[in-house]
Structures are given as structure tokens and as C-alpha cells.
Motif scaffolding. Structure first.
Motif, short mmCIF file in Angstrom:
data_model
loop_
_atom_site.label_atom_id
_atom_site.label_comp_id
_atom_site.label_asym_id
_atom_site.label_seq_id
_atom_site.Cartn_x
_atom_site.Cartn_y
_atom_site.Cartn_z
N GLN A 1 36.92 24.18 37.02
CA GLN A 1 36.55 24.30 35.62
C GLN A 1 35.07 24.57 35.39
OE1 GLN A 1 37.46 24.95 32.85
NE2 GLN A 1 39.23 23.83 32.08
N ALA A 2 34.80 25.08 34.19
CA ALA A 2 33.45 25.23 33.68
C ALA A 2 33.14 24.05 32.77
CB ALA A 2 33.34 26.55 32.90
N LYS B 1 38.38 23.05 22.02
CA LYS B 1 37.47 22.93 23.16
C LYS B 1 38.19 23.34 24.43
CE LYS B 1 35.25 18.85 21.09
NZ LYS B 1 35.01 17.39 21.24
N ILE B 2 37.45 24.00 25.32
CA ILE B 2 37.94 24.27 26.66
C ILE B 2 36.85 23.83 27.64
CG2 ILE B 2 39.48 26.16 26.03
CD1 ILE B 2 37.29 28.12 26.91
N GLY B 3 37.21 23.77 28.92
CA GLY B 3 36.24 23.31 29.91
C GLY B 3 36.23 21.79 30.00
N GLU B 4 35.48 21.28 30.96
CA GLU B 4 35.49 19.84 31.23
C GLU B 4 34.23 19.14 30.73
OE1 GLU B 4 36.80 17.22 31.98
OE2 GLU B 4 38.66 17.55 33.05
N LEU C 1 47.97 18.77 39.39
CA LEU C 1 46.94 19.81 39.41
C LEU C 1 45.56 19.17 39.30
CD1 LEU C 1 46.19 22.85 39.35
CD2 LEU C 1 46.38 22.72 36.84
N PRO C 2 44.77 19.19 40.39
CA PRO C 2 43.42 18.64 40.31
C PRO C 2 42.48 19.59 39.57
CG PRO C 2 43.81 19.55 42.49
CD PRO C 2 45.11 19.68 41.73
N VAL C 3 41.64 19.01 38.73
CA VAL C 3 40.64 19.76 37.99
C VAL C 3 39.28 19.39 38.57
CG1 VAL C 3 39.65 20.25 35.72
CG2 VAL C 3 42.09 19.66 35.93
N THR C 4 38.55 20.38 39.07
CA THR C 4 37.31 20.09 39.78
C THR C 4 36.09 20.68 39.07
OG1 THR C 4 37.43 22.08 41.18
CG2 THR C 4 38.54 20.09 41.99
N LEU C 5 34.97 20.01 39.29
CA LEU C 5 33.66 20.52 38.93
C LEU C 5 32.83 20.53 40.20
CD1 LEU C 5 32.93 18.57 35.60
CD2 LEU C 5 33.67 20.95 35.83
N ARG C 6 32.44 21.70 40.64
CA ARG C 6 31.65 21.85 41.87
C ARG C 6 32.30 21.11 43.04
NH1 ARG C 6 29.95 25.26 38.86
NH2 ARG C 6 27.77 25.86 38.59
N SER D 1 39.59 15.20 37.02
CA SER D 1 40.84 14.82 36.35
C SER D 1 42.01 15.45 37.10
CB SER D 1 40.85 15.26 34.88
OG SER D 1 40.68 16.65 34.74
N VAL D 2 43.19 14.90 36.86
CA VAL D 2 44.41 15.39 37.49
C VAL D 2 45.49 15.47 36.42
CG1 VAL D 2 46.19 15.00 39.22
CG2 VAL D 2 43.82 14.36 39.72
N LEU D 3 46.10 16.64 36.29
CA LEU D 3 47.21 16.82 35.35
C LEU D 3 48.54 16.65 36.07
CD1 LEU D 3 46.17 19.91 33.18
CD2 LEU D 3 45.58 17.50 32.88
#
Length: 201
Positions: free
Chosen positions: A71-72, A87-90, A121-126, A131-133
């Protein structure tokens, strides 16, 4: 009667904060990535103990095609007809509901069968999961983009503080362990763009 011993915590615990450059060295990333994590709110400070914990997160691989959402940072958008979100992004400032809405779609470069097979589905930043969906199906299509039917399986409250992580208590013990693994690992995906996948072993 013997006297009792009484401990009382100090008003403020001692901490050691390092520079952004040192933080980047500790967790093996670039200065800009450290700033990115700070801007997200998931990294609230550069406490050395926090950073050492992050540095020791294991790298995560898969024996198949396991998708990762890269994610951004959060941005405002015009209201969308297929998702009631602006809103979009984390961002750590998102409510848990806003977190799901920001991450569940619409995505064009995932293979839907891989996302549905993975379920989480893992959501990553760098490369750090924030978060995980829990993906249970496909909610809608927006042209060639997919919106997934999902709930929040887990979320980091602060990076480097795994004891604070939220994991959905309604999940089975086996699924909770999957989410715990995702929240305390670093992604190995090197696929450009938001729709990545773990490296295979």
C-alpha cells in the motif's frame, strides 16, 4: 511482623531514541522508508527497542502464489459508487472499518483465485505488514478491477509492539496463528506496484 516490600513504577520509563539514519540501518531499509513509516503513524517513534524488534521479524516466503497488498499512504478521494469510502491507502489514523474499505479494492493485477485461496491478504508498508484482511469472496467488479468481500482479520497498532496487535477473536485458533504470523513477518515480495506476492521457496 516482617516488613513488606513495595515496588512502584517510575513516572516515565527510560527509552533510547535513535536517528532516522540509524533506524534505517537497524531495520535494513532506506531513510526515506523510515520516514514513510513515520508518516503512516504505524511507527510512532524511533525507540531503539521497537526498532530491534522490527529488525528481528523473520522474512516470509510461501510454497505457492501468496498475494501481498503493497500500500501507499492514505489519501482522500471522491466518493465511490461501489464502496462507501472517501479514503484509500494506509494510515494508523484509519478506524478499523476505514482500514478494510481502503484496502479491499478495487485491484486489477491480482489473480482472484490466488487471493481467494490464500484467504488472508496481508497489507504492507515498506514490507512490514500493518493489517490483514480476511477475504471471503468477491464483492463487486469495477471494470477490470476486483473489490473483495473482506473483514479485518488483524491489525498492527504500533510497529515493533507485537503484544499490541489486534487479531480477530472470532477466528479459529489455526487462523489466528496465520494472522499472527503475517503481522510479525516481513514480506519478501519484490513485485512492483500494489499487487505483489511472496517469494516462493
Amino acid at each position: 511482623m516482617h516488613p513488606k516490600l513495595i515496588q512502584q513504577n517510575v513516572p516515565k520509563k527510560a527509552t533510547l531514541t535513535v536517528s532516522r539514519q540509524k533506524a534505517a540501518e537497524l531495520i535494513g531499509t532506506a531513510d526515506a522508508s523510515v520516514q514513510f513509516l513515520l508518516d503512516s503513524g504505524y511507527l510512532p517513534d524511533l525507540d531503539a527497542i521497537r526498532l530491534v524488534t522490527m529488525a528481528n521479524y523473520p522474512l516470509l516466503y510461501s510454497d505457492g502464489n501468496y498475494p501481498v497488498l503493497q500500500q501507499a499512504l492514505a489519501t482522500e478521494i471522491a466518493p465511490e459508487p461501489h464502496l462507501n469510502r472517501t479514503k484509500i491507502g494506509e494510515s494508523a489514523e484509519h478506524t478499523d472499518r476505514e482500514c478494510v474499505l481502503a484496502n479491499q479494492g478495487a485491484w486489477t493485477n491480482f489473480r482472484d483465485s490466488d487471493v481467494l485461496a490464500a484467504r488472508f491478504l496481508p497489507v504492507t508498508l515498506r514490507k512490514f505488514t500493518v493489517s490483514v484482511l480476511h477475504v471471503t469472496g468477491i464483492l463487486a467488479y469495477n471494470g477490470d478491477r476486483t473489490v473483495y468481500d473482506a473483514t479485518l482479520a488483524g491489525r498492527v497498532r504500533e510497529l515493533g509492539r507485537p503484544e499490541m496487535n489486534f487479531i480477530d477473536p472470532a477466528l479459529s485458533p489455526e487462523d489466528q496463528e496465520i494472522v499472527r504470523t503475517l503481522l510479525t513477518s516481513r514480506s519478501t515480495s519484490n513485485v512492483p506496484g500494489p499487487c505483489g506476492k511472496l517469494k516462493a521457496l
